[in-house]
Design a protein around this motif. Sequence first.
Motif, PDB file in Angstrom:
ATOM      1  N   PRO A  71       0.996  -1.412   0.142  1.00  0.00           N
ATOM      2  CA  PRO A  71       0.162  -0.084   0.039  1.00  0.00           C
ATOM      3  C   PRO A  71       0.811   1.325  -0.228  1.00  0.00           C
ATOM      4  O   PRO A  71       0.385   2.227  -0.625  1.00  0.00           O
ATOM      5  CB  PRO A  71      -0.694  -0.154   1.293  1.00  0.00           C
ATOM      6  N   THR A  72       2.173   1.213   0.640  1.00  0.00           N
ATOM      7  CA  THR A  72       2.900   2.428   0.858  1.00  0.00           C
ATOM      8  C   THR A  72       3.330   2.693  -0.810  1.00  0.00           C
ATOM      9  O   THR A  72       3.240   3.845  -1.238  1.00  0.00           O
ATOM     10  CB  THR A  72       4.163   2.245   1.778  1.00  0.00           C
ATOM     11  N   VAL A  73       3.804   1.694  -1.436  1.00  0.00           N
ATOM     12  CA  VAL A  73       4.394   1.834  -2.930  1.00  0.00           C
ATOM     13  C   VAL A  73       3.184   2.603  -3.734  1.00  0.00           C
ATOM     14  O   VAL A  73       3.497   3.132  -4.578  1.00  0.00           O
ATOM     15  CB  VAL A  73       5.140   0.573  -3.367  1.00  0.00           C
ATOM     16  N   ARG A  74       1.993   1.852  -3.689  1.00  0.00           N
ATOM     17  CA  ARG A  74       0.966   2.306  -4.372  1.00  0.00           C
ATOM     18  C   ARG A  74       0.519   3.578  -4.066  1.00  0.00           C
ATOM     19  O   ARG A  74       0.462   4.476  -5.025  1.00  0.00           O
ATOM     20  CB  ARG A  74      -0.427   1.244  -3.847  1.00  0.00           C
ATOM     21  N   ASN A  75       0.654   4.020  -2.866  1.00  0.00           N
ATOM     22  CA  ASN A  75       0.411   5.392  -2.517  1.00  0.00           C
ATOM     23  C   ASN A  75       1.499   6.549  -3.194  1.00  0.00           C
ATOM     24  O   ASN A  75       1.156   7.493  -3.700  1.00  0.00           O
ATOM     25  CB  ASN A  75       0.260   5.928  -0.958  1.00  0.00           C
ATOM     26  N   ILE A  76       2.783   5.890  -3.183  1.00  0.00           N
ATOM     27  CA  ILE A  76       3.757   6.638  -3.857  1.00  0.00           C
ATOM     28  C   ILE A  76       3.632   6.801  -5.447  1.00  0.00           C
ATOM     29  O   ILE A  76       3.638   7.861  -5.875  1.00  0.00           O
ATOM     30  CB  ILE A  76       4.953   6.237  -3.571  1.00  0.00           C
ATOM     31  N   LEU A  77       3.251   5.723  -5.959  1.00  0.00           N
ATOM     32  CA  LEU A  77       2.787   5.727  -7.204  1.00  0.00           C
ATOM     33  C   LEU A  77       1.539   6.602  -7.778  1.00  0.00           C
ATOM     34  O   LEU A  77       1.682   7.441  -8.628  1.00  0.00           O
ATOM     35  CB  LEU A  77       2.560   4.287  -7.719  1.00  0.00           C
ATOM     36  N   ASP A  78       0.443   6.613  -6.671  1.00  0.00           N
ATOM     37  CA  ASP A  78      -0.731   7.431  -6.968  1.00  0.00           C
ATOM     38  C   ASP A  78      -0.375   9.066  -6.640  1.00  0.00           C
ATOM     39  O   ASP A  78      -0.896   9.662  -7.741  1.00  0.00           O
ATOM     40  CB  ASP A  78      -1.843   7.032  -5.878  1.00  0.00           C
ATOM     41  N   LEU A  80       2.770  10.337  -7.468  1.00  0.00           N
ATOM     42  CA  LEU A  80       3.200  10.448  -8.585  1.00  0.00           C
ATOM     43  C   LEU A  80       2.572  10.682 -10.083  1.00  0.00           C
ATOM     44  O   LEU A  80       2.654  11.543 -10.463  1.00  0.00           O
ATOM     45  CB  LEU A  80       4.513   9.297  -9.014  1.00  0.00           C
ATOM     46  N   ILE A  81       1.678   9.882 -10.046  1.00  0.00           N
ATOM     47  CA  ILE A  81       0.557  10.068 -11.301  1.00  0.00           C
ATOM     48  C   ILE A  81      -0.103  11.545 -11.052  1.00  0.00           C
ATOM     49  O   ILE A  81      -0.236  11.953 -12.001  1.00  0.00           O
ATOM     50  CB  ILE A  81      -0.531   8.747 -11.316  1.00  0.00           C
ATOM     51  N   HIS A  82      -0.412  11.729  -9.945  1.00  0.00           N
ATOM     52  CA  HIS A  82      -1.241  13.179  -9.747  1.00  0.00           C
ATOM     53  C   HIS A  82      -0.207  14.279  -9.915  1.00  0.00           C
ATOM     54  O   HIS A  82      -0.681  15.105 -10.792  1.00  0.00           O
ATOM     55  CB  HIS A  82      -1.745  13.063  -8.323  1.00  0.00           C
ATOM     56  N   LYS A  83       0.936  14.097  -9.664  1.00  0.00           N
ATOM     57  CA  LYS A  83       1.853  15.047  -9.931  1.00  0.00           C
ATOM     58  C   LYS A  83       2.095  15.174 -11.421  1.00  0.00           C
ATOM     59  O   LYS A  83       2.109  16.413 -11.911  1.00  0.00           O
ATOM     60  CB  LYS A  83       3.289  14.834  -9.220  1.00  0.00           C
ATOM     61  N   LEU A  84       2.441  14.102 -12.097  1.00  0.00           N
ATOM     62  CA  LEU A  84       2.530  14.016 -13.628  1.00  0.00           C
ATOM     63  C   LEU A  84       1.183  14.709 -14.300  1.00  0.00           C
ATOM     64  O   LEU A  84       1.281  15.479 -15.218  1.00  0.00           O
ATOM     65  CB  LEU A  84       2.639  12.604 -14.147  1.00  0.00           C
ATOM     66  N   ASN A  85       0.120  14.329 -13.783  1.00  0.00           N
ATOM     67  CA  ASN A  85      -1.028  15.001 -14.421  1.00  0.00           C
ATOM     68  C   ASN A  85      -0.963  16.362 -14.096  1.00  0.00           C
ATOM     69  O   ASN A  85      -1.522  17.301 -15.149  1.00  0.00           O
ATOM     70  CB  ASN A  85      -2.364  14.305 -13.782  1.00  0.00           C
ATOM     71  N   THR A  86      -0.594  16.980 -13.107  1.00  0.00           N
ATOM     72  CA  THR A  86      -0.570  18.293 -12.749  1.00  0.00           C
ATOM     73  C   THR A  86       0.396  18.837 -13.758  1.00  0.00           C
ATOM     74  O   THR A  86       0.022  20.215 -14.374  1.00  0.00           O
ATOM     75  CB  THR A  86      -0.133  18.757 -11.288  1.00  0.00           C
ATOM     76  N   PHE A  87       1.536  18.362 -13.920  1.00  0.00           N
ATOM     77  CA  PHE A  87       2.392  18.848 -15.115  1.00  0.00           C
ATOM     78  C   PHE A  87       1.826  18.966 -16.207  1.00  0.00           C
ATOM     79  O   PHE A  87       1.808  20.043 -16.957  1.00  0.00           O
ATOM     80  CB  PHE A  87       3.742  18.061 -15.036  1.00  0.00           C
ATOM     81  N   THR A  88       0.921  17.876 -16.894  1.00  0.00           N
ATOM     82  CA  THR A  88       0.660  18.079 -18.320  1.00  0.00           C
ATOM     83  C   THR A  88      -0.521  18.991 -18.271  1.00  0.00           C
ATOM     84  O   THR A  88      -0.765  19.668 -19.469  1.00  0.00           O
ATOM     85  CB  THR A  88       0.086  16.513 -18.557  1.00  0.00           C
ATOM     86  N   ASN A  89      -1.206  19.199 -17.071  1.00  0.00           N
ATOM     87  CA  ASN A  89      -2.229  20.311 -17.369  1.00  0.00           C
ATOM     88  C   ASN A  89      -1.725  21.804 -17.312  1.00  0.00           C
ATOM     89  O   ASN A  89      -2.465  22.657 -17.677  1.00  0.00           O
ATOM     90  CB  ASN A  89      -3.358  20.053 -16.048  1.00  0.00           C
TER      91      ASN A  89
END
Length: 91
Positions: A71-78, A80-89
């Motif tokens: 779950p910790t690694v999954r949260n890190i990935l989530d 990171l995905i949110h951060k990348l989505n912020t960058f692309t927006n």
Amino acid sequence: MKKIPINCPCCDAKLKVSKLVCDSCDTEVVGKFTLPLLMQLTVEEQEFVLNFLKYSGSLKEMANQMGKSYPTVRNILDDLIHKLNTFTNEN
């Protein structure tokens, strides 16, 4: 090797690349270029992405290698995905 800064040390705005140089012939390309998306991540985030690819996207294997729970690694990935989505927006 020094880490490329991604934010301005004075105002914290995102930096842009303004010059590229060829080591072989000294040709220079000058302009304002946005850093590639992955270079806008922290070193730790870049390492996480590389490990994600190295382990073929297996979060279970990454958790084992990192000594963290799934779950910790999954949260890190989530995050990171949110951060990348912020960058692309933003672009």
